[in-house]
Structures are given as C-alpha cells and as structure tokens.
Scaffold this active site. Sequence first.
Site, PDB file in Angstrom:
ATOM      1  CG  HIS A 144      -1.902   0.974   1.426  1.00  0.00           C
ATOM      2  ND1 HIS A 144      -1.632   2.275   1.775  1.00  0.00           N
ATOM      3  CD2 HIS A 144      -3.252   0.897   1.315  1.00  0.00           C
ATOM      4  CE1 HIS A 144      -2.770   2.951   1.861  1.00  0.00           C
ATOM      5  NE2 HIS A 144      -3.768   2.138   1.582  1.00  0.00           N
ATOM      6  CG  ASP A 222       0.620  -2.498   6.188  1.00  0.00           C
ATOM      7  OD1 ASP A 222      -0.353  -2.708   6.940  1.00  0.00           O
ATOM      8  OD2 ASP A 222       0.561  -1.760   5.186  1.00  0.00           O
ATOM      9  CD  GLN A 225      -6.677  -4.810   3.954  1.00  0.00           C
ATOM     10  OE1 GLN A 225      -7.618  -5.579   4.161  1.00  0.00           O
ATOM     11  NE2 GLN A 225      -6.861  -3.513   3.761  1.00  0.00           N
ATOM     12  CE  LYS A 248      -7.194  -0.517   6.365  1.00  0.00           C
ATOM     13  NZ  LYS A 248      -7.958  -0.069   5.223  1.00  0.00           N
ATOM     14  CB  CYS A 387      -3.694   3.172  -1.595  1.00  0.00           C
ATOM     15  SG  CYS A 387      -4.856   4.489  -1.305  1.00  0.00           S
TER      16      CYS A 387
HETATM   17  N1  PLP Z   1      -1.651  -0.679   4.614  1.00  0.00           N
HETATM   18  C1  PLP Z   1      -2.598  -1.474   4.111  1.00  0.00           C
HETATM   19  C2  PLP Z   1      -2.230  -2.858   3.656  1.00  0.00           C
HETATM   20  C3  PLP Z   1      -3.907  -1.014   3.997  1.00  0.00           C
HETATM   21  O1  PLP Z   1      -4.839  -1.808   3.483  1.00  0.00           O
HETATM   22  C4  PLP Z   1      -4.221   0.293   4.437  1.00  0.00           C
HETATM   23  C5  PLP Z   1      -5.586   0.826   4.275  1.00  0.00           C
HETATM   24  O2  PLP Z   1      -6.297   0.469   3.364  1.00  0.00           O
HETATM   25  C6  PLP Z   1      -3.207   1.069   4.981  1.00  0.00           C
HETATM   26  C7  PLP Z   1      -1.931   0.560   5.048  1.00  0.00           C
HETATM   27  C8  PLP Z   1      -3.477   2.438   5.503  1.00  0.00           C
HETATM   28  O3  PLP Z   1      -4.318   2.348   6.610  1.00  0.00           O
HETATM   29  P1  PLP Z   1      -4.921   3.666   7.297  1.00  0.00           P
HETATM   30  O4  PLP Z   1      -5.513   4.467   6.183  1.00  0.00           O
HETATM   31  O5  PLP Z   1      -5.940   3.136   8.243  1.00  0.00           O
HETATM   32  O6  PLP Z   1      -3.800   4.359   7.977  1.00  0.00           O
END
Ligand code: PLP
Length: 428
Positions: A144, A222, A225, A248, A387
């Site tokens: 992401h 990270d 998900q 999430k 993203c």
């Molecule tokens: N990393 C991953 C794999 C994500 O799916 C997301 C959000 O969709 C993020 C980072 C960013 O998360 P946040 O917008 O809650 O900070």
Amino acid sequence: MEKARVMFPSTPVTNNANVPAARFDVARVRADFPILARRVGKHPLAYLDNAASAQKPDAVVETLARYYRGSHANIHRGVHCLSEEATVAFEKAREQVAAFLNASTPAECVLTRGTTEGINLVAGTWGAANLRPGDEILLTALEHHANIVPWQQVAARTGARIRVVPVAPDGALRLDEYRRLLSARTRMVAVAHASNALGTVNALRETIIPAAHATGALVLVDAAQTAPHLHVDVRALDADFLVFSGHKVFGPTGIGVLYGKLPLLNAMPPYQCGGDMIRAVDFENGTTFRDAPERFEAGTPNIAGTIALGVALDYLRAQWTAGAQAHEEALLRHATARLGAIAGLRILGTAPEKVPVVSFLLEGVHPHDVGTMLDADGIAVRTGHHCAMPLMKALGVGGTIRASFAFYNTLEEVDRLASSLERIQRMF
Ligand code: PLP
C-alpha cells in the site's frame, strides 16, 4: 482460471478455529451491526468494502457514547475521579491490544492514528536515526502507498536505497527474488502481511522474517489487512515492528497500533513532541523523554477511540472463537467460484493463501462503471488502484474492482454480487 486455495495460515485463535461455516450464526452477528440492515435506494445494503473500512458493532458505538456521556476527562494528568476512570479505561485498552497481538508487555503497544501513522513514525524516527548512504530498505511490489512513500521520503533524506521484491503473475511474492535482494546492506524489510488489493498473504513466519533476521535486517509488518482475519501473533512472527488500524478491526477511525520490540522503541528518538512524552523540560538543561510507549504519544490522545478499540478487539476475538474464520473462508471460496465462472471476468490474485478479498476485471467495462452499477444494486465494492499503484503497474492494469468480506457477510450477498455482475456483463 486457477482457483484460489483458501487458507488461514496463522496460529488459530482457539481449537475451534475450524468450526464448520454452518455453525457460525451470521444472522445473530448481523444484529450487532444496525448499519447492515439499511437500504441503499431500493435494495438492501450488501457491504463488500471491508478492506477499506469495517462496520462497527453496537458494543463499540455504545462504548464511545457511554464514555462521552459518563466518564470523559483528560488522562494521566488529573487526580480527580473522572480523570482516574478515563486513565484506567485507556490503559486497560492498551492491555487488550497487547493480548490481541500476544505482545510481551503493553509498553510495546504505541497508540497511533492508524497504520499510516505507525509506518511514518518508524520511518521518521528509526529510519532517520539509523539509515546511512548505501543502506537498503527492502519493500515489495504489493505494498500500500502507506508502506512505500514514508520510506521513499526517509531514503531521500538519508541516502538509503529502496529495493523492491517483485510479484509473480498470480499475485504471490517472488520469494526467490526476495532472497536474492536481501543482503548485508538491507537494514529494514517493510512488508504487508496481506495485500489490500489482491488479498495475498505473505509467508512472513516461514520465510520472510527469519531470512531478514539472518542478514541482520529488521522487519516492519503492515498487518492492516490481516488483523481483521488472522490471529496476528507478534511473538510467533518475531516481528520487530507491526502496525494496524482500528477502523479495519471493527473499531473507530483515528486510532491504530504500532507494536515494537521494547529495546528498539526505547532506542528510537521521539516522533512528535509535547505533553505526556517528557520526563522533565528545562530551558537550561534541555528536555528528557519518557520510555515507550509514552515517548511516542505526545499530546492528548484519542481516549474514546482507544477504549472502543479495546472493545472491538475483544469482540473480534469472540467472533473467531464462534467460528468466524471458517465462515470467511467459505465466503472467499464461494466468491472465487461464483465470480470465476462468469465469462469475461478475470480474477487478479490467485495466490495459494489469501484473506477474503477478490479483485477482478470485467472485460469491456471500466472498473469505475462496474462499481457504479453495483452501487445501483445496493452492493458496495471498491474500484481503482487501491493505493497500490506500483502493484497495478506490475500487473499491467490501471485498477480493479475489489470485493472484500467480513464475518458478517453472507453467501447470499456473494450470490447477489455474482448476479449483478452477470447482468452488467450482459448489458455490455
Ligand atoms: N496498509 C494497508 C495494507 C492497507 O490496506 C491500508 C488501508 O487500506 C493502509 C496501510 C493504511 O491504513 P490507514 O488508512 O488506516 O492508515
């Protein structure tokens, strides 16, 4: 079309994790989420955009309301009853977070605004203090943007270099390339536990983390998900840093977690500076800082959001005990089979291990148009690059349509999605 083999590879939460899907009472669970009963136009809502943000159970909404109605005050600073109550509830939530992640101590759990802030915190503090010209940060093509751009920024400031592990056509990471790219120059491997765009689960515990540690690199996971779907055990993984977002995992927006091994956190310079993170402030002698987690929690935090996150995590674990993971597996299996059988529909991401995400394209129809037409049928999905522009580039597509499931989704909702797509396909 190769069928995705659906697995939930991390440590099962309980021995009940393989409870058959039929045993999980979806109707009972849906009653906890009043929003799921609403209509969109003439249709009942089918909320299939959980990878973007999950809905909130009543227990979470009630916690927020009860806190503001009955016990709000600023924490850590007051001697009065309300401040005491708020402080106890806030720190209890940190303990719930530590239990959720199996952290050694709540002190390893820094409360942030979310995944994005957690990664920025590590890149901006650990990265700035430790990276030198010639050092390498290893990312993957699945990341992401939140796990790319902060590293690009710190690389530009420090002279470190970013290297990228490519993906195979099925959306799995090229582990052979990962091993080739790892070297004594690698200081940090920053990797998604699962891809938000495709659902691919990466082999952290078996391969990625031990291989990184063998070369002396740290690993930031990270888990945005995977936290909603798998038992993310930081000690079993041996993650150095791990981040996820409250919204999430059925908690509020604006709250998240950065886990870090305590010696690493305590060796890092502060992130933001202000109240609560200092030991002493003095114009003549300068300022000294507290240890983790307070060192990284300057200013008044999201008190209500933190308390509600604790409630959300306990709620989620209770669903797993009731068989939610097996139900999610059934949803993914059913969606993969139903959508995979539609002529002209191509599923992107058929790696062997996935969280319940199905990304696809419908031949001859722009993803944005598919999303708009599904919305007209009451079905909420996400379309676009998710993203993850480098991943889209690697797959040779501009974007996809993504249906992402939570334990409160039903097999009937999957059927509605498939029927709508068949109808859209016939129209074009
Ligand atoms: N990393 C991953 C794999 C994500 O799916 C997301 C959000 O969709 C993020 C980072 C960013 O998360 P946040 O917008 O809650 O900070």
